[in-house]
Scaffold this motif. Structure first.
Motif, PDB file in Angstrom:
ATOM      1  N   ARG A   1      22.011  19.216 -40.489  1.00 40.39           N
ATOM      2  CA  ARG A   1      23.318  18.869 -39.913  1.00 40.39           C
ATOM      3  C   ARG A   1      23.700  19.849 -38.805  1.00 40.39           C
ATOM      4  N   TYR A   2      23.592  21.141 -39.066  1.00 37.29           N
ATOM      5  CA  TYR A   2      24.000  22.132 -38.075  1.00 37.29           C
ATOM      6  C   TYR A   2      23.089  22.109 -36.847  1.00 37.29           C
ATOM      7  N   SER A   3      21.821  21.786 -37.045  1.00 34.01           N
ATOM      8  CA  SER A   3      20.909  21.754 -35.897  1.00 34.01           C
ATOM      9  C   SER A   3      21.227  20.597 -34.960  1.00 34.01           C
ATOM     10  N   MET A   4      21.876  19.546 -35.473  1.00 36.13           N
ATOM     11  CA  MET A   4      22.261  18.431 -34.609  1.00 36.13           C
ATOM     12  C   MET A   4      23.628  18.643 -33.972  1.00 36.13           C
ATOM     13  N   SER A   5      24.467  19.449 -34.611  1.00 39.02           N
ATOM     14  CA  SER A   5      25.802  19.678 -34.050  1.00 39.02           C
ATOM     15  C   SER A   5      25.858  20.936 -33.194  1.00 39.02           C
ATOM     16  N   GLY A   6      24.933  21.895 -33.441  1.00 33.05           N
ATOM     17  CA  GLY A   6      24.911  23.128 -32.674  1.00 33.05           C
ATOM     18  C   GLY A   6      26.099  24.018 -32.921  1.00 33.05           C
ATOM     19  N   GLU A   7      26.750  23.868 -34.081  1.00 32.70           N
ATOM     20  CA  GLU A   7      27.968  24.617 -34.349  1.00 32.70           C
ATOM     21  C   GLU A   7      27.671  26.015 -34.898  1.00 32.70           C
ATOM     22  N   ASP A   8      28.269  27.014 -34.288  1.00 30.47           N
ATOM     23  CA  ASP A   8      28.315  28.366 -34.844  1.00 30.47           C
ATOM     24  C   ASP A   8      26.950  28.982 -35.144  1.00 30.47           C
ATOM     25  N   ASP A   9      25.919  28.537 -34.500  1.00 27.35           N
ATOM     26  CA  ASP A   9      24.591  29.133 -34.684  1.00 27.35           C
ATOM     27  C   ASP A   9      24.161  29.176 -36.154  1.00 27.35           C
ATOM     28  N   LEU A  10      24.493  28.133 -36.906  1.00 28.30           N
ATOM     29  CA  LEU A  10      24.217  28.146 -38.340  1.00 28.30           C
ATOM     30  C   LEU A  10      22.872  27.517 -38.691  1.00 28.30           C
ATOM     31  N   GLY A  11      22.175  26.955 -37.717  1.00 28.09           N
ATOM     32  CA  GLY A  11      20.916  26.295 -38.012  1.00 28.09           C
ATOM     33  C   GLY A  11      19.892  27.230 -38.624  1.00 28.09           C
ATOM     34  N   TYR A  12      19.560  28.310 -37.905  1.00 31.16           N
ATOM     35  CA  TYR A  12      18.590  29.278 -38.423  1.00 31.16           C
ATOM     36  C   TYR A  12      19.098  29.944 -39.702  1.00 31.16           C
ATOM     37  N   ARG A  13      20.412  30.185 -39.779  1.00 32.32           N
ATOM     38  CA  ARG A  13      20.945  30.850 -40.961  1.00 32.32           C
ATOM     39  C   ARG A  13      20.705  30.009 -42.218  1.00 32.32           C
ATOM     40  N   MET A  14      20.923  28.695 -42.106  1.00 34.43           N
ATOM     41  CA  MET A  14      20.695  27.816 -43.256  1.00 34.43           C
ATOM     42  C   MET A  14      19.207  27.741 -43.593  1.00 34.43           C
ATOM     43  N   LEU A  15      18.356  27.701 -42.576  1.00 38.93           N
ATOM     44  CA  LEU A  15      16.916  27.623 -42.826  1.00 38.93           C
ATOM     45  C   LEU A  15      16.434  28.886 -43.533  1.00 38.93           C
ATOM     46  N   HIS A  16      16.876  30.053 -43.070  1.00 33.32           N
ATOM     47  CA  HIS A  16      16.455  31.300 -43.710  1.00 33.32           C
ATOM     48  C   HIS A  16      17.014  31.415 -45.127  1.00 33.32           C
ATOM     49  N   GLN A  17      18.230  30.913 -45.339  1.00 28.30           N
ATOM     50  CA  GLN A  17      18.794  30.928 -46.684  1.00 28.30           C
ATOM     51  C   GLN A  17      17.954  30.066 -47.623  1.00 28.30           C
ATOM     52  N   ALA A  18      17.503  28.934 -47.127  1.00 25.87           N
ATOM     53  CA  ALA A  18      16.656  28.059 -47.938  1.00 25.87           C
ATOM     54  C   ALA A  18      15.316  28.725 -48.239  1.00 25.87           C
ATOM     55  N   ILE A  19      14.736  29.404 -47.253  1.00 29.82           N
ATOM     56  CA  ILE A  19      13.456  30.093 -47.471  1.00 29.82           C
ATOM     57  C   ILE A  19      13.615  31.215 -48.496  1.00 29.82           C
ATOM     58  N   TRP A  20      14.695  31.969 -48.376  1.00 25.30           N
ATOM     59  CA  TRP A  20      14.923  33.051 -49.351  1.00 25.30           C
ATOM     60  C   TRP A  20      15.118  32.481 -50.758  1.00 25.30           C
ATOM     61  N   THR A  21      15.814  31.370 -50.853  1.00 24.21           N
ATOM     62  CA  THR A  21      15.994  30.736 -52.161  1.00 24.21           C
ATOM     63  C   THR A  21      14.664  30.263 -52.716  1.00 24.21           C
ATOM     64  N   GLY A  22      13.837  29.669 -51.851  1.00 25.20           N
ATOM     65  CA  GLY A  22      12.514  29.231 -52.281  1.00 25.20           C
ATOM     66  C   GLY A  22      11.653  30.388 -52.759  1.00 25.20           C
ATOM     67  N   GLU A  23      11.749  31.514 -52.085  1.00 23.36           N
ATOM     68  CA  GLU A  23      10.997  32.700 -52.521  1.00 23.36           C
ATOM     69  C   GLU A  23      11.514  33.207 -53.864  1.00 23.36           C
ATOM     70  N   SER A  24      12.819  33.207 -54.043  1.00 21.15           N
ATOM     71  CA  SER A  24      13.403  33.678 -55.298  1.00 21.15           C
ATOM     72  C   SER A  24      13.019  32.784 -56.471  1.00 21.15           C
ATOM     73  N   LEU A  25      12.869  31.495 -56.207  1.00 21.73           N
ATOM     74  CA  LEU A  25      12.458  30.564 -57.254  1.00 21.73           C
ATOM     75  C   LEU A  25      10.957  30.584 -57.490  1.00 21.73           C
ATOM     76  N   GLY A  26      10.218  31.278 -56.629  1.00 24.46           N
ATOM     77  CA  GLY A  26       8.771  31.365 -56.778  1.00 24.46           C
ATOM     78  C   GLY A  26       8.016  30.185 -56.213  1.00 24.46           C
ATOM     79  N   LEU A  27       8.681  29.343 -55.428  1.00 22.77           N
ATOM     80  CA  LEU A  27       8.000  28.183 -54.849  1.00 22.77           C
ATOM     81  C   LEU A  27       7.073  28.599 -53.712  1.00 22.77           C
ATOM     82  N   ILE A  28       7.450  29.639 -52.997  1.00 28.70           N
ATOM     83  CA  ILE A  28       6.669  30.158 -51.874  1.00 28.70           C
ATOM     84  C   ILE A  28       6.674  31.676 -51.973  1.00 28.70           C
TER      85      ILE A  28
END
Length: 681
Positions: free
Chosen positions: A315-342
């Motif tokens: 959603r944020y990558s299509m709206s370009g609001e507040d530079d949140l695109g990369y922030r959400m992606l990195h949050q998802a990656i960190w969550t995936g690492e914490s869950l042991g998926l990656i």
């Protein structure tokens, strides 16, 4: 003897289930309508399958045909379930089907005449031979498409170019060269009579209690957005959403509202807006609800939280609001690492200790996360952050590949989904892209991947749109490798090879290739795939990646001195870009930058003198036009580039392909504070 094994037919249905009785959650197919026991007797389907019609079960309560393939009866008796849509005689459906059939046959007749008029009479004779052998309409259509593709690919004379421009205009006229600037008004309840996925609104969202609207949006998401990345399991999600348990591990109010805000992007109806007609308010109410629920989410280390975060990234990558695109992606990656998926911490699964729903869901999420990470970083020439996935790939070949993909809400024909086969091939491409992003080598692997694509993925078979986008991804990687790496090689002549910030030095394989020819060929291949997508499904609901691929191909054609504004591939891409870009703030900003780059080429006179270019396209790109244009308002989103020096400012003239990509990244995802800054040339 009847199919039930008895000699006596049932005269009356048994008693209706009481409110306390519940159907088993696993008995409903993904496309089954959501019903409560109290409204079973009221629910009517527009038509029954052929087997149920033959057995006269349509009017029977207990033996009710569910109206979607495969229906409950056919599943119970393990028989083939076939719906003949030509038997559906409701006025609106019949009228729409008739219009689609007329359009199909008109196009086929026009293309048939084009083959018959070709300079090489061998094509016409071969076509006549095929027709005389009683070939099916699809076989004739396939031959015509193949022949036209080869004719247009070879022909360089002006007459052939004129015919190509006429064909481009014919395809454009189906949807119009420009976007629709007004939301459509439609009875959402009628529209939802045939939704492929019916779900409840409550208790998942407080924005609306209208189950028809929510079902419409969920169906749009799973039709147009979901298949490309597939980072959640559709069947598991839908089953748990229908149960209405907000404490489910696989469905949460945060996840549902994040999904609904994304789905609004694909809807033209006023219900998708907070303020009808204002593109900035599309899905904004669901977004506000998702953001609130995300902050209040009690368990932030869960699959539903990770999946919802990925949806907000989109959603944020299509709206370009507040530079949140990369922030959400990195949050998802960190969550995936914490869950042991990656990452280094692996999730340990003991067979028998997790449910089937959890098993397939964690695999989907792990590989879907890897999929997004690789596509994003390959698009913007950055090294991927995920090196490996700790789980094997999801495997549902038998159930998914045998199903159909329905282009909801249109009445165009369904296609074989091949969803599992697609996802496996797409993950293979992601692994190659990951390696290419970290080191240059991988060109031969990339070509090897392309050569092993199955025949059913061939454009002549008119595959589902996500398969078309898969082929586009291949060509965007080719452009990235041969264009941007060559640019870096020219900029740093003393280096042994072009490098990303983390790539090791090595010998460059690029000099042995005809890079200019390869790059242009890839851009034209994207143009052909865009025309196919537009002809088969329209372009307005194409996945976000289509906008990236089209934009990249357009700037690739603009790069060369041989650029001709009357190039049929360029015009086909440009008209498609104007349409798909109109659906988001990001797209509008990118289209304005693109128009400025075309104006800098100063070829408006050629447009004005052309008799085959539409007035809309002339208005887009005539640099001498002084009249106000509906595209001028697209410049509103570019203030961001001027306000922050990190974004290198906006440009009103020509700039390189590399600079375009830098602005694309800045407008969509913002600055990535984790990855090193790319060098500027």
């Amino acid at each position: 003897m009847s199919e039930f094994g008895g000699q006596h037919r049932q005269l009356a249905p048994g008693p209706s289930p009481t409110k306390s009785e519940k159907l088993p959650s696993g008995d409903s197919p993904p496309g089954e309508s959501y019903r409560t026991p109290s409204d079973v007797s009221k629910k009517r389907v527009s038509m029954a399958c052929l087997a149920c019609k033959k057995s006269k079960r349509k009017a029977s309560l207990l033996l009710f045909c569910s109206g979607t393939a495969p229906c409950d009866n056919c599943r119970a008796f393990n028989r083939q379930c076939i719906f003949d849509e030509t038997l559906d005689q409701r006025r609106r459906v019949a009228a729409k089907r008739t219009a689609d059939e007329l359009s199909y046959h008109r196009d086929m007749l026009n293309d048939l005449l084009r083959v018959m008029r070709a300079e090489d009479q061998a094509h016409a004779l071969k076509l006549l031979e095929i027709i005389r052998k009683n070939a099916t309409a699809e076989e004739i259509r396939t031959y015509i498409d193949d022949t036209l593709g080869r004719i247009e690919g070879r022909s360089k004379v002006s007459d052939a170019a004129g015919r190509q421009l006429q064909e481009v205009r014919r395809v454009i006229d189906v949807e119009g060269a420009g976007p629709s600037f007004r939301p459509k008004v439609m009875d959402i309840h009628y529209l939802c009579n045939e939704v492929p996925y019916r779900v409840p609104a409550e208790p998942w969202t407080t924005v609306t209690g209208d189950a028809d609207l929510v079902s419409h949006l969920v169906s749009l998401y799973f039709t147009w957005d979901y298949p490309f990345h597939a980072f959640l399991d559709r069947d598991v999600f839908l089953n748990h959403m229908r149960k209405g348990n907000t404490m489910s591990e696989f469905c949460s109010p945060f996840l549902v509202n994040a999904l609904l805000t994304n789905a609004c992007h694909f809807s033209d109806y006023s219900e998708a807006y907070v303020d009808p007609g204002d593109i900035m308010t599309k899905g904004a109410d669901f977004l506000a609800e998702a953001e609130r629920l995300r902050e209040d989410e009690p368990t932030k280390l869960s699959l539903a939280y990770l999946q919802g975060t990925l949806l907000l990234y989109e959603r944020y990558s299509m709206s370009g609001e507040d530079d949140l695109g990369y922030r959400m992606l990195h949050q998802a990656i960190w969550t995936g690492e914490s869950l042991g998926l990656i990452g280094p911490r692996k999730v340990r699964l003991n067979p028998g200790q997790i449910s089937d729903d959890m098993d397939i869901s964690i695999k989907r999420t792990a590989w879907g996360l890897f999929h997004i990470d690789t596509v994003v970083h390959a698009d913007f020439l950055r090294p991927s952050l995920i090196d490996k996935v700790n789980l094997e790939r999801p495997n549902r070949y038998s159930s998914e590949d045998s199903s159909l993909w329905y282009p909801y809400p249109s009445h165009r024909p369904a296609r074989s989904s091949y969803l599992s086969h697609y996802f496996n091939k797409s993950c293979n491409l992601c692994e190659i892209a990951r390696d290419v992003s970290q080191q240059l080598f991988g060109i031969d692997r990339l070509r090897g991947w392309y050569s092993t694509l199955p025949d059913v993925f061939d454009p002549y078979h008119r595959p589902a749109p996500y398969i078309i986008l898969l082929r586009m991804r291949y060509h965007t990687l080719v452009i990235n490798i041969f264009s941007f790496r060559t640019e870096r090689l020219r900029a740093t002549p003393d280096s042994e090879a072009p490098k990303t910030p983390e790539s090791p030095p090595g010998l460059s394989p690029l000099p042995k290739y005809n890079t200019v020819g390869i790059i242009q060929s890839a851009a034209r291949a994207i143009a052909a795939l865009t025309v196919l997508h537009r002809r088969e499904y329209g372009i307005s609901r194409a996945h976000h990646f289509a906008m990236y691929a089209i934009n990249l191909a357009l700037f690739t054609l603009l790069e060369f001195e041989s650029f001709d504004i009357l190039d049929s591939d360029f015009l086909a891409l440009a008209s498609a870009f104007s349409n798909v870009a109109s659906r988001s703030p990001l797209g509008r900003s990118l289209f304005h930058i693109f128009r400025q780059a075309v104006h800098a080429k100063a070829q408006g006179r050629q447009l004005r003198e052309s008799n085959v270019v539409s007035d809309d396209l002339k208005a887009m790109f005539d640099e001498e036009s002084t009249s106000a244009s509906k595209w001028d308002e697209y410049a509103k989103g570019l203030e961001k580039l001027e306000m922050d020096e990190r974004y290198h400012g906006a440009s009103d003239g020509e700039f390189s392909l590399f600079e375009m990509l830098d602005r694309y990244e800045s407008l969509s995802l913002g600055k990535d504070e984790i990855a090193p800054e790319r060098p500027r040339y």
